[in-house]
Motif scaffolding. Structure first.
Motif, PDB file in Angstrom:
ATOM      1  N   PHE A  36      13.184   4.823  -5.441  1.00  0.00           N
ATOM      2  CA  PHE A  36      12.228   5.775  -4.881  1.00  0.00           C
ATOM      3  C   PHE A  36      11.485   5.175  -3.693  1.00  0.00           C
ATOM      4  N   PRO A  37      11.195   5.988  -2.687  1.00  0.00           N
ATOM      5  CA  PRO A  37      10.459   5.493  -1.516  1.00  0.00           C
ATOM      6  C   PRO A  37       8.948   5.586  -1.694  1.00  0.00           C
ATOM      7  N   PHE A  38       8.481   5.691  -2.937  1.00  0.00           N
ATOM      8  CA  PHE A  38       7.060   5.867  -3.216  1.00  0.00           C
ATOM      9  C   PHE A  38       6.540   4.757  -4.132  1.00  0.00           C
ATOM     10  N   GLU A  39       5.260   4.449  -3.971  1.00  0.00           N
ATOM     11  CA  GLU A  39       4.559   3.561  -4.902  1.00  0.00           C
ATOM     12  C   GLU A  39       3.197   4.183  -5.184  1.00  0.00           C
ATOM     13  N   LEU A  40       2.579   3.728  -6.270  1.00  0.00           N
ATOM     14  CA  LEU A  40       1.342   4.345  -6.732  1.00  0.00           C
ATOM     15  C   LEU A  40       0.238   3.306  -6.916  1.00  0.00           C
ATOM     16  N   VAL A  41      -0.939   3.640  -6.403  1.00  0.00           N
ATOM     17  CA  VAL A  41      -2.154   2.848  -6.629  1.00  0.00           C
ATOM     18  C   VAL A  41      -3.151   3.757  -7.335  1.00  0.00           C
ATOM     19  N   LEU A  42      -3.698   3.296  -8.453  1.00  0.00           N
ATOM     20  CA  LEU A  42      -4.597   4.129  -9.241  1.00  0.00           C
ATOM     21  C   LEU A  42      -5.999   3.546  -9.332  1.00  0.00           C
ATOM     22  N   VAL A  77      -0.777   8.341   1.098  1.00  0.00           N
ATOM     23  CA  VAL A  77      -1.227   9.663   0.655  1.00  0.00           C
ATOM     24  C   VAL A  77      -2.550   9.473  -0.068  1.00  0.00           C
ATOM     25  N   LEU A  78      -3.607  10.081   0.439  1.00  0.00           N
ATOM     26  CA  LEU A  78      -4.917   9.982  -0.201  1.00  0.00           C
ATOM     27  C   LEU A  78      -5.158  11.232  -1.040  1.00  0.00           C
ATOM     28  N   LYS A  79      -5.188  11.058  -2.365  1.00  0.00           N
ATOM     29  CA  LYS A  79      -5.349  12.187  -3.283  1.00  0.00           C
ATOM     30  C   LYS A  79      -6.825  12.453  -3.558  1.00  0.00           C
ATOM     31  N   PHE A  80      -7.584  12.588  -2.486  1.00  0.00           N
ATOM     32  CA  PHE A  80      -9.017  12.883  -2.586  1.00  0.00           C
ATOM     33  C   PHE A  80      -9.351  13.958  -1.560  1.00  0.00           C
ATOM     34  N   PHE A  81     -10.396  14.711  -1.858  1.00  0.00           N
ATOM     35  CA  PHE A  81     -10.864  15.712  -0.900  1.00  0.00           C
ATOM     36  C   PHE A  81     -11.945  15.101  -0.012  1.00  0.00           C
ATOM     37  N   TYR A  82     -11.763  15.247   1.272  1.00  0.00           N
ATOM     38  CA  TYR A  82     -12.735  14.744   2.249  1.00  0.00           C
ATOM     39  C   TYR A  82     -13.238  15.894   3.114  1.00  0.00           C
ATOM     40  N   ASP A 228       5.008   1.836 -13.379  1.00  0.00           N
ATOM     41  CA  ASP A 228       3.924   0.887 -13.149  1.00  0.00           C
ATOM     42  C   ASP A 228       3.133   1.257 -11.891  1.00  0.00           C
ATOM     43  N   ALA A 229       1.827   1.128 -11.981  1.00  0.00           N
ATOM     44  CA  ALA A 229       0.951   1.397 -10.842  1.00  0.00           C
ATOM     45  C   ALA A 229       0.080   0.174 -10.588  1.00  0.00           C
ATOM     46  N   VAL A 230      -0.303  -0.018  -9.335  1.00  0.00           N
ATOM     47  CA  VAL A 230      -1.181  -1.125  -8.965  1.00  0.00           C
ATOM     48  C   VAL A 230      -2.628  -0.662  -9.083  1.00  0.00           C
ATOM     49  N   PRO A 231      -3.465  -1.386  -9.793  1.00  0.00           N
ATOM     50  CA  PRO A 231      -4.886  -1.009  -9.866  1.00  0.00           C
ATOM     51  C   PRO A 231      -5.536  -1.078  -8.490  1.00  0.00           C
ATOM     52  N   PHE A 232      -6.416  -0.142  -8.211  1.00  0.00           N
ATOM     53  CA  PHE A 232      -7.100  -0.072  -6.921  1.00  0.00           C
ATOM     54  C   PHE A 232      -7.849  -1.362  -6.614  1.00  0.00           C
ATOM     55  N   THR A 233      -8.485  -1.943  -7.621  1.00  0.00           N
ATOM     56  CA  THR A 233      -9.249  -3.180  -7.399  1.00  0.00           C
ATOM     57  C   THR A 233      -8.340  -4.342  -7.029  1.00  0.00           C
ATOM     58  N   ALA A 234      -7.113  -4.357  -7.557  1.00  0.00           N
ATOM     59  CA  ALA A 234      -6.164  -5.410  -7.182  1.00  0.00           C
ATOM     60  C   ALA A 234      -5.777  -5.282  -5.708  1.00  0.00           C
ATOM     61  N   LEU A 235      -5.684  -4.047  -5.252  1.00  0.00           N
ATOM     62  CA  LEU A 235      -5.379  -3.819  -3.839  1.00  0.00           C
ATOM     63  C   LEU A 235      -6.522  -4.316  -2.964  1.00  0.00           C
ATOM     64  N   ILE A 252      -2.494   6.886  -3.249  1.00  0.00           N
ATOM     65  CA  ILE A 252      -3.715   6.366  -3.868  1.00  0.00           C
ATOM     66  C   ILE A 252      -4.380   7.538  -4.582  1.00  0.00           C
ATOM     67  N   ALA A 253      -4.533   7.413  -5.896  1.00  0.00           N
ATOM     68  CA  ALA A 253      -5.009   8.541  -6.695  1.00  0.00           C
ATOM     69  C   ALA A 253      -6.053   8.089  -7.707  1.00  0.00           C
ATOM     70  N   TYR A 254      -6.778   9.066  -8.233  1.00  0.00           N
ATOM     71  CA  TYR A 254      -7.820   8.805  -9.232  1.00  0.00           C
ATOM     72  C   TYR A 254      -7.257   9.026 -10.632  1.00  0.00           C
ATOM     73  N   ASP A 255      -7.560   8.118 -11.555  1.00  0.00           N
ATOM     74  CA  ASP A 255      -7.053   8.212 -12.916  1.00  0.00           C
ATOM     75  C   ASP A 255      -8.123   7.803 -13.932  1.00  0.00           C
ATOM     76  N   GLY A 256      -9.389   7.978 -13.546  1.00  0.00           N
ATOM     77  CA  GLY A 256     -10.497   7.543 -14.390  1.00  0.00           C
ATOM     78  C   GLY A 256     -10.893   8.573 -15.431  1.00  0.00           C
ATOM     79  N   VAL A 257     -12.077   8.369 -15.980  1.00  0.00           N
ATOM     80  CA  VAL A 257     -12.522   9.168 -17.127  1.00  0.00           C
ATOM     81  C   VAL A 257     -12.851  10.615 -16.755  1.00  0.00           C
ATOM     82  N   LYS A 258     -13.065  10.905 -15.485  1.00  0.00           N
ATOM     83  CA  LYS A 258     -13.405  12.266 -15.069  1.00  0.00           C
ATOM     84  C   LYS A 258     -12.183  13.132 -14.771  1.00  0.00           C
ATOM     85  N   MET A 259     -11.015  12.536 -14.750  1.00  0.00           N
ATOM     86  CA  MET A 259      -9.825  13.299 -14.384  1.00  0.00           C
ATOM     87  C   MET A 259      -9.409  14.240 -15.512  1.00  0.00           C
ATOM     88  N   HIS A 260      -9.134  15.488 -15.159  1.00  0.00           N
ATOM     89  CA  HIS A 260      -8.757  16.477 -16.161  1.00  0.00           C
ATOM     90  C   HIS A 260      -7.277  16.379 -16.512  1.00  0.00           C
TER      91      HIS A 260
END
Length: 289
Positions: A36-42, A77-82, A228-235, A252-260
């Motif tokens: 795959f040409p994609f990687e994930l940071v959470l 890819v930034l999975k956040f609303f700005y 496997d995903a790379v933790p944001f803090t490791a990045l 780069i996406a959010y996967d914390g306690v607030k995610m539905h």
């Protein structure tokens, strides 16, 4: 086998079975060994706690994007609303600068209750559809990135869905076709410009995949287990293998306690995880045949 005795026949048949099984195993492996040409940071729960909650400081997102640029990533890819200003004008500027330094995709969504939304620049209305396009996702206002972010972005894709088991390729915004974030990410990863035969198929380069009448792709996810995903803090800390991101499109996406959570045919999964799994599955259906 006229010259073989019973023992020789048994040995020959055993060897033949080994060869046939080996060929079958090789074929099965080839189908599952798609690169795959994609990687994930959470931004996972641990990262969220370490950084003092979510949303994280936009200056830190800017640093993460810069880290990926320096690692040789193809894009981000930034999975956040700005769509709203942040707490710091300096952090917003740093993020806009980082977005402009590498091919970065931003997300948008339809929201008819957003009466004073930001304008979507004309360059993000894409003529990708042959014939009259049809989509069940349509609107005239929404969460559109702020002008400095939109100006710096490589592309903007919409993230609305009407079913967790399908992913749209296009939506309708202000009566014009716009790309989904999934389609924008596929274009960036493949270096190809998408073409859509409305209600028939998506074409990327020499590959194509069937679409529903409303130009969505039916997902074939069989498991909600995430690669496997790379933790944001490791990045942020630089504690990662740069080779992992070389020439990849990094989400780069959010996967914390607030995610539905969303319920799919494959199981219950957090929303940003589903986006990534859907992206992988769409790519698999396109090129992994």
């Amino acid at each position: 086998m006229s010259g073989m005795n019973a023992k020789h026949c048994r040995l020959f048949l055993s060897a033949l079975m080994v060869i046939v099984c080996g060929m079958a195993c090789t074929s099965a492996f080839a189908k599952t060994a798609l690169s795959f040409p994609f990687e994930l940071v959470l931004i996972d729960a641990a990262s969220e706690k370490q950084l003092g909650g979510f949303p994280v400081d936009r200056a830190l997102v800017a640093k993460a994007v810069t880290q990926l640029k320096d690692a040789g990533a193809r894009g981000v890819v930034l999975k956040f609303f700005y769509d709203q200003p942040g707490k710091s004008a300096d952090a917003d500027k740093a993020l806009a600068d980082a977005i402009g330094s590498i091919k970065t995709l931003l997300q948008a969504r339809i929201d008819e209750a957003e009466f004073a939304g930001n304008p979507l620049p004309a360059r993000f209305f894409k003529d990708v559809v042959a014939g009259n396009f049809n989509t069940s996702l349509t609107g005239t206002s929404g969460w559109i990135p702020l002008a400095p972010f939109a100006a710096a972005a490589y592309d903007i894709g919409f993230v609305d869905i009407d079913s967790p088991d399908r992913v749209p390729m296009i939506e309708s915004y202000q009566d014009k076709p716009v790309k989904s974030l999934t389609l924008a990410a596929l274009e960036l990863a493949t270096g190809e410009r998408a073409k859509i035969e409305s209600g028939v198929r998506l074409i990327l380069g020499s590959q194509s995949v069937a679409l529903t009448e409303d130009n969505q792709l039916a997902l074939k996810i069989t498991s909600v287990d995430l690669p496997d995903a790379v933790p944001f803090t490791a990045l942020l800390d630089g504690k990662f293998d740069k080779a992992l991101f070389r020439d990849k499109v990094v989400v780069i996406a959010y996967d914390g306690v607030k995610m539905h959570f969303l319920s799919t045919k494959a199981g219950i999964v957090k929303a940003h995880r589903l986006f990534y799994l859907g992206l992988l599955d769409t790519y698999r259906q396109l090129v992994g045949k």
